[in-house]
Design a protein around this motif. Structure first.
Motif, short mmCIF file in Angstrom:
data_model
loop_
_atom_site.label_atom_id
_atom_site.label_comp_id
_atom_site.label_asym_id
_atom_site.label_seq_id
_atom_site.Cartn_x
_atom_site.Cartn_y
_atom_site.Cartn_z
N LEU A 262 -7.71 -15.43 -20.03
CA LEU A 262 -7.04 -14.90 -18.85
C LEU A 262 -7.53 -13.48 -18.54
CD1 LEU A 262 -4.86 -15.20 -16.64
CD2 LEU A 262 -3.19 -14.39 -18.33
N SER A 263 -7.82 -12.70 -19.57
CA SER A 263 -8.26 -11.31 -19.35
C SER A 263 -9.61 -11.26 -18.64
CB SER A 263 -8.33 -10.55 -20.68
OG SER A 263 -9.41 -11.00 -21.47
N GLN A 264 -10.36 -12.34 -18.67
CA GLN A 264 -11.68 -12.39 -18.01
C GLN A 264 -11.58 -12.84 -16.54
OE1 GLN A 264 -14.34 -11.26 -19.81
NE2 GLN A 264 -12.75 -10.85 -21.29
N LEU A 265 -10.42 -13.33 -16.13
CA LEU A 265 -10.23 -13.82 -14.78
C LEU A 265 -10.28 -12.68 -13.78
CD1 LEU A 265 -9.57 -16.37 -13.10
CD2 LEU A 265 -7.16 -15.85 -13.44
N LEU B 60 0.95 -7.58 -20.67
CA LEU B 60 0.05 -7.34 -19.55
C LEU B 60 -1.37 -7.59 -20.03
CD1 LEU B 60 -0.10 -6.45 -16.59
CD2 LEU B 60 -0.55 -4.13 -17.43
N VAL B 61 -2.01 -8.55 -19.41
CA VAL B 61 -3.35 -8.97 -19.81
C VAL B 61 -4.37 -8.47 -18.80
CG1 VAL B 61 -4.80 -10.99 -20.25
CG2 VAL B 61 -2.40 -11.02 -20.94
N GLY B 62 -5.41 -7.81 -19.31
CA GLY B 62 -6.47 -7.32 -18.44
C GLY B 62 -5.98 -6.32 -17.41
N ASP B 63 -4.96 -5.58 -17.74
CA ASP B 63 -4.36 -4.58 -16.83
C ASP B 63 -3.93 -5.18 -15.49
OD1 ASP B 63 -4.62 -2.42 -18.61
OD2 ASP B 63 -6.71 -2.14 -18.01
N ARG B 64 -3.75 -6.51 -15.44
CA ARG B 64 -3.43 -7.14 -14.15
C ARG B 64 -2.46 -8.30 -14.23
NH1 ARG B 64 -7.77 -9.18 -9.61
NH2 ARG B 64 -6.27 -10.31 -8.32
#
Length: 166
Positions: free
Chosen positions: A162-165, A129-133
């Motif tokens: 991807l975590s910054q998206l 799970l990346v960026g909690d999303r």
């Protein structure tokens, strides 16, 4: 007159069957209410990221493996991982904004890949799970593609990007 009656009886019988079959109220099916409630609703949240935006975060083809885009829709993108003309794995990114339960299974995870929580999904799937999303998954399609292979390929994604998206 008898000949006329012999034609009249079947005609009246047919007409009465037609009236009975077409008239009257339709008994609602058990699905009618659900269908009525679901009209105008989408299974995918309006806030979900368009799948085409995920493509740049997938790993590139390398070392005899080819990464081939397979499916893309709102909130989801999937690429096939092929080797020697054979599909060995599926790689995917999905936006869990539409399916919060998909993200919740990572909350208790003590294991991490590249700093992100990871869980095994059955015998053939590994996800982070990346960026909690965003859920990034690798699913084996061939027995030769092991859990360690799945972990290695997940690490090849641009997970930090991807975590910054949003």
């Amino acid at each position: 007159m008898i000949a006329t009656r012999s034609h009249l009886v079947p005609a009246l019988l047919s007409l009465s069957l037609l009236v009975v079959a077409c008239g009257g109220e339709k008994t609602p099916s058990r699905y009618d209410q659900t269908q009525k409630e679901a009209q105008g609703q989408s299974a995918v949240s309006k806030q979900a990221v368009n799948g085409s935006k995920f493509n740049k975060y997938f790993p590139k083809s390398a070392n005899g493996f080819s990464v081939v885009a397979a499916q893309e829709k709102k909130g989801f993108a999937e690429h096939k991982l092929n080797k020697g003309g054979k599909n060995v794995a599926l790689l995917s990114i999905s936006d869990t904004i539409s399916t919060p339960a998909s993200a919740s299974k990572y909350q208790q995870s003590a294991n991490k890949i590249a700093g992100f929580p990871t869980v095994d999904q059955g015998q053939t799937g590994t996800g982070v799970l990346v960026g909690d999303r965003f859920q990034v998954k690798a699913q084996s399609r061939d027995p030769s593609f092991t859990k360690q292979d799945r972990v290695n390929w997940i690490q090849k994604f641009n997970l930090n990007g991807l975590s910054q998206l949003k």
